[in-house]
Design an enzyme around this catalytic site. Structure first.
Site, PDB file in Angstrom:
ATOM      1  N   SER A 181       0.781  -1.236   0.000  1.00  0.00           N
ATOM      2  CA  SER A 181       0.000   0.000   0.000  1.00  0.00           C
ATOM      3  C   SER A 181       0.815   1.291   0.000  1.00  0.00           C
ATOM      4  O   SER A 181       0.260   2.377  -0.114  1.00  0.00           O
ATOM      5  CB  SER A 181      -0.961   0.019   1.200  1.00  0.00           C
TER       6      SER A 181
ATOM      7  N   LYS B  15      -5.861   4.369   8.613  1.00  0.00           N
ATOM      8  CA  LYS B  15      -4.764   5.201   8.113  1.00  0.00           C
ATOM      9  C   LYS B  15      -5.138   6.683   8.166  1.00  0.00           C
ATOM     10  O   LYS B  15      -4.287   7.531   8.443  1.00  0.00           O
ATOM     11  CB  LYS B  15      -4.388   4.766   6.701  1.00  0.00           C
TER      12      LYS B  15
END
Length: 349
Positions: A233, A278
């Protein structure tokens, strides 16, 4: 007195079980924001950027009864079944190696995209196959390890893409082959007798899960220092950090910029898991701008997973709940992120 001691031991034992007994679940929660500047080194000197790019992480750990109960009550923790974290028959070592390999691949793709966009030199080479897992009960068990690179079979060097399988496919049960294996920077030979693959009668092979070992060489050279982080990611943010090294103008414009998303070789940005966590981590680090994959949820995906939403939608919803001043920016390609940064006015000092 003796009863008190027994009661104390019993209570202590219960607390130990609650705190440490591993359940068949994982707990995920917000991780941290890592400055990319110390993690990416390029052998070429450019002006120091005024702002910073960050990669975001989530934390995943085996659940215990205590953390499982706490996660059920928390908006900043999720309970995940093992099947959503690990692949079938994958042990802890193989999971760790696969995550690190995903990170390595994301770094390679980031180099390719960044050097393409910057019109700089790079070359893709193939050096053997990288072993991600070994099937239990197979010919390879106990000889080949996850993390090994097989660079040669008999007298046949594996220097081209997708050449291993056609070579092995022609062989029969009982055939012996000599492998040149690279492990921890050293090469050695091992003889293996091919056998039927477990649970696949009539199919002969080594019994390994693998991928072609791709090496991307660039000019100037790019070196990554992120061995403790896994997964794909960080690809988008790695690409932006590399591009910031390859040009004179500062892409950050003085802002603290974070984001997430897998980068593909054509420059498109793929969805990832845990984007809400996140966003939470970025908010806590007082990030100014957050790039979120604006992936398309097809009708077929929606039919199979009715609650599925794009990363961007989840990121916006999380930001609104947090009441954060952080700007959430949708991106489908690296060019979306570059276009946004290009039109951004410099941050007031």
């Amino acid at each position: 007195m003796r009863k008190h001691i027994i009661r104390f031991i019993a209570m202590f034992s219960i607390l130990v079980v609650l705190a440490f007994y591993p359940l068949n679940y994982y707990i995920s929660k917000p991780g941290g924001a890592y400055e990319l500047q110390p993690l990416v080194t390029i052998e070429e000197t450019h002006p120091q950027p005024k702002g910073l790019f960050h990669l975001m992480t989530i934390s995943i750990a085996k659940a215990t009864p205590l953390t499982y109960l706490y996660a059920q009550l928390s908006k900043e923790m999720d309970v995940l079944p093992v099947t959503s974290v690990k692949q079938e028959e994958e042990d802890d070592e193989e999971y760790s190696i696969r995550q690190k390999r995903l990170m390595y691949n994301s770094q390679n793709k980031a180099k390719i995209v960044a050097f393409n966009r910057a019109k700089r030199e790079y070359e893709v080479k193939y050096d053997g196959i990288y072993v991600i897992g070994v099937v239990k009960g197979s010919a390879a068990e106990g000889i080949i390890r996850p993390g090994d690179t097989i660079v040669q079979v008999n007298d046949f060097p594996l220097t081209e893409k997708q050449t291993f399988h056609p070579y092995i496919e022609k062989m029969l049960k009982g055939d012996q082959i000599t492998l040149v294996i690279e492990r921890n920077g050293k090469q050695f030979e091992k003889d293996i007798t091919l056998a039927e693959l477990p649970n696949r009668p009539g199919k002969v092979g080594l019994g390994i899960r693998y991928e072609d070992n791709e090496i991307v060489e660039t000019n100037p050279n790019v070196v990554f220092e992120s061995s403790s982080i896994g997964g794909p990611s960080a690809g988008l943010m790695f690409t932006l950090e590399i591009m910031n090294h390859l040009q004179d103008n500062d892409l950050t414009k003085g802002y603290s910029v974070a984001g997430t998303g897998e980068i593909l070789e054509d420059g498109s940005v793929g969805r990832i898991g845990g984007i809400d966590f996140k966003v939470i981590a970025a908010h806590k680090q007082k990030i100014d701008i957050f790039f979120a994959p604006d992936d398309v949820v097809s009708k077929e995906m929606q039919a199979q997973y009715p609650d599925l939403r794009s990363n961007y939608e989840v990121a916006v919803e999380t930001a609104e709940r947090l009441k954060t001043p952080m700007q959430i920016v949708p991106v489908r390609t690296i060019d979306d992120a570059l276009d946004y940064l290009e039109q951004l006015p410099p941050k007031a000092s």
